[in-house]
Design a protein around this motif. Structure first.
Motif, PDB file in Angstrom:
ATOM      1  N   ILE A  19       0.641  -1.340   0.197  1.00 24.05           N
ATOM      2  CA  ILE A  19      -0.626  -0.100   0.086  1.00 24.05           C
ATOM      3  C   ILE A  19       0.690   0.788  -0.052  1.00 24.05           C
ATOM      4  CG2 ILE A  19      -2.521  -0.416   0.977  1.00 24.05           C
ATOM      5  CD1 ILE A  19      -1.659  -0.329   3.506  1.00 24.05           C
ATOM      6  N   PHE A  20       1.922   1.082   0.488  1.00 29.52           N
ATOM      7  CA  PHE A  20       3.166   2.113   0.282  1.00 29.52           C
ATOM      8  C   PHE A  20       4.078   2.142  -0.628  1.00 29.52           C
ATOM      9  CE2 PHE A  20       3.024   0.838   5.075  1.00 29.52           C
ATOM     10  CZ  PHE A  20       2.464   1.951   5.563  1.00 29.52           C
ATOM     11  N   ASN A  44      -9.095  -1.543  -3.892  1.00 27.31           N
ATOM     12  CA  ASN A  44      -7.876  -2.358  -3.305  1.00 27.31           C
ATOM     13  C   ASN A  44      -7.182  -1.971  -2.117  1.00 27.31           C
ATOM     14  OD1 ASN A  44      -4.680  -3.453  -3.382  1.00 27.31           O
ATOM     15  ND2 ASN A  44      -5.804  -4.425  -4.478  1.00 27.31           N
ATOM     16  N   THR A  45      -7.307  -0.283  -1.827  1.00 26.16           N
ATOM     17  CA  THR A  45      -6.555  -0.147  -0.349  1.00 26.16           C
ATOM     18  C   THR A  45      -7.285  -0.201   0.070  1.00 26.16           C
ATOM     19  OG1 THR A  45      -5.682   1.582  -2.253  1.00 26.16           O
ATOM     20  CG2 THR A  45      -5.486   2.193   0.365  1.00 26.16           C
ATOM     21  N   LYS A  81      -7.589  -3.508   2.270  1.00 28.62           N
ATOM     22  CA  LYS A  81      -6.369  -3.853   2.301  1.00 28.62           C
ATOM     23  C   LYS A  81      -6.390  -3.509   4.033  1.00 28.62           C
ATOM     24  CE  LYS A  81      -3.565  -4.788  -1.378  1.00 28.62           C
ATOM     25  NZ  LYS A  81      -2.332  -4.162  -2.217  1.00 28.62           N
ATOM     26  N   LEU A  82      -6.578  -1.796   4.123  1.00 31.74           N
ATOM     27  CA  LEU A  82      -6.952  -1.146   4.484  1.00 31.74           C
ATOM     28  C   LEU A  82      -7.985  -2.107   6.251  1.00 31.74           C
ATOM     29  CD1 LEU A  82      -6.838   2.177   4.030  1.00 31.74           C
ATOM     30  CD2 LEU A  82      -4.189   0.784   4.885  1.00 31.74           C
ATOM     31  N   ILE A  83      -9.268  -2.854   5.553  1.00 29.31           N
ATOM     32  CA  ILE A  83      -9.852  -2.993   6.360  1.00 29.31           C
ATOM     33  C   ILE A  83      -9.534  -4.363   6.978  1.00 29.31           C
ATOM     34  CG2 ILE A  83     -12.797  -4.091   6.600  1.00 29.31           C
ATOM     35  CD1 ILE A  83     -13.395  -1.762   4.287  1.00 29.31           C
ATOM     36  N   PHE A  84      -8.717  -5.014   6.116  1.00 27.67           N
ATOM     37  CA  PHE A  84      -8.799  -6.955   6.301  1.00 27.67           C
ATOM     38  C   PHE A  84      -7.502  -6.792   7.498  1.00 27.67           C
ATOM     39  CE2 PHE A  84     -10.096  -8.595   1.892  1.00 27.67           C
ATOM     40  CZ  PHE A  84     -11.408  -9.150   2.895  1.00 27.67           C
ATOM     41  N   LEU A  85      -6.337  -4.969   7.673  1.00 27.06           N
ATOM     42  CA  LEU A  85      -5.255  -4.694   8.667  1.00 27.06           C
ATOM     43  C   LEU A  85      -6.014  -4.698   9.778  1.00 27.06           C
ATOM     44  CD1 LEU A  85      -3.038  -3.125   6.196  1.00 27.06           C
ATOM     45  CD2 LEU A  85      -2.277  -5.854   7.219  1.00 27.06           C
ATOM     46  N   GLY A  86      -6.743  -4.239   9.409  1.00 27.41           N
ATOM     47  CA  GLY A  86      -7.794  -3.573  11.015  1.00 27.41           C
ATOM     48  C   GLY A  86      -8.448  -4.438  11.898  1.00 27.41           C
TER      49      GLY A  86
END
Lengths: 10, 215
Positions: free
Chosen positions: B51-52, B60-61, B64-69
């Motif tokens: 993501i960085f 997509n971004t 990814k943030l939802i899965f990480l969180g």
């Protein structure tokens, strides 16, 4: 040639 | 984005949210393997480092943030929340999950498409995801009786795997040069691990009984 598009998946 | 990929992502999202919601509302994580949840947190953390570095789409971004969180929230609840942590089946959840992490890391160092930091970690996350469900399946076998939500969680995860395989077939047929052996083999192994669970899930559903796994 190798496609990078696999990385667009989650 | 095709319909299989979207369906896969949505079942994946549903599985994680069902679990988080269950833990949050009933303040219990009985039947949930912390080992598996920690492995998923590692999977997402190592896979989504991009993501960085690269941008694909807002979708997509955001995902990814939802899965990480959500994955780190689940781990936090199970480890530190004062009520939830007491419901954790510590004695039953004894799978040595580090024995999965090291071989996956080794395999990623040996078999990858490109030898770069991000690419090796990305490959590692694929290998680890393939086996991350094992502690959860072992825990299900040990406790045998599964409440509906834990069963649904694994069912949804299995659905996600199934849709992703359809998505790869679709992309292979429609996109030129879409060949990803590492992703496919890791994905196939992961899906096969669910096959046994699915067998018993459908049996119990067919007989309208509570899900019970054999010892």
């Amino acid at each position: 040639y190798k496609s990078e598009t696999g990385h667009d998946e989650l | 984005m095709n319909i299989f990929r979207l369906a896969g992502d949505m079942t994946h999202l549903a599985s994680v949210l069902v679990l988080l919601l269950k833990i949050h509302t009933i303040k219990s994580c009985a039947g949930v393997s912390l080992k598996t949840q920690e492995l998923y947190a590692i999977v997402f953390a190592t896979r989504y480092l991009d993501i960085f570095t690269s941008f694909y789409s807002i979708y997509n971004t955001l995902m990814k943030l939802i899965f990480l969180g959500s994955s780190f929230s689940i781990v936090w609840y199970m480890r530190y929340h004062k009520t939830v942590r007491r419901t954790y089946d510590r004695e039953q959840d004894t799978f040595r999950h580090w024995f999965l992490v090291l071989p996956c890391l080794l395999l990623a160092l040996l078999i990858h498409e490109k030898f770069t930091f991000l690419e090796v970690l990305w490959t590692f996350s694929l290998y680890l995801e393939a086996v991350a469900i094992l502690p959860q399946l072992v825990l299900l076998q040990r406790t045998r009786n599964i409440d509906n939500l834990t069963g649904q969680y694994v069912f949804l995860l299995g659905g996600y795997r199934g849709f992703y395989i359809l998505n790869w077939i679709y992309r292979y047929l429609t996109e030129p040069h879409f060949v990803h052996w590492i992703t496919w083999i890791a994905g196939l192994v992961q899906t096969l691990l669910y096959a046994d669970f699915f067998y018993y899930y459908f049996q119990s559903w067919k007989n309208n009984k509570k899900l019970q796994l054999p010892a």
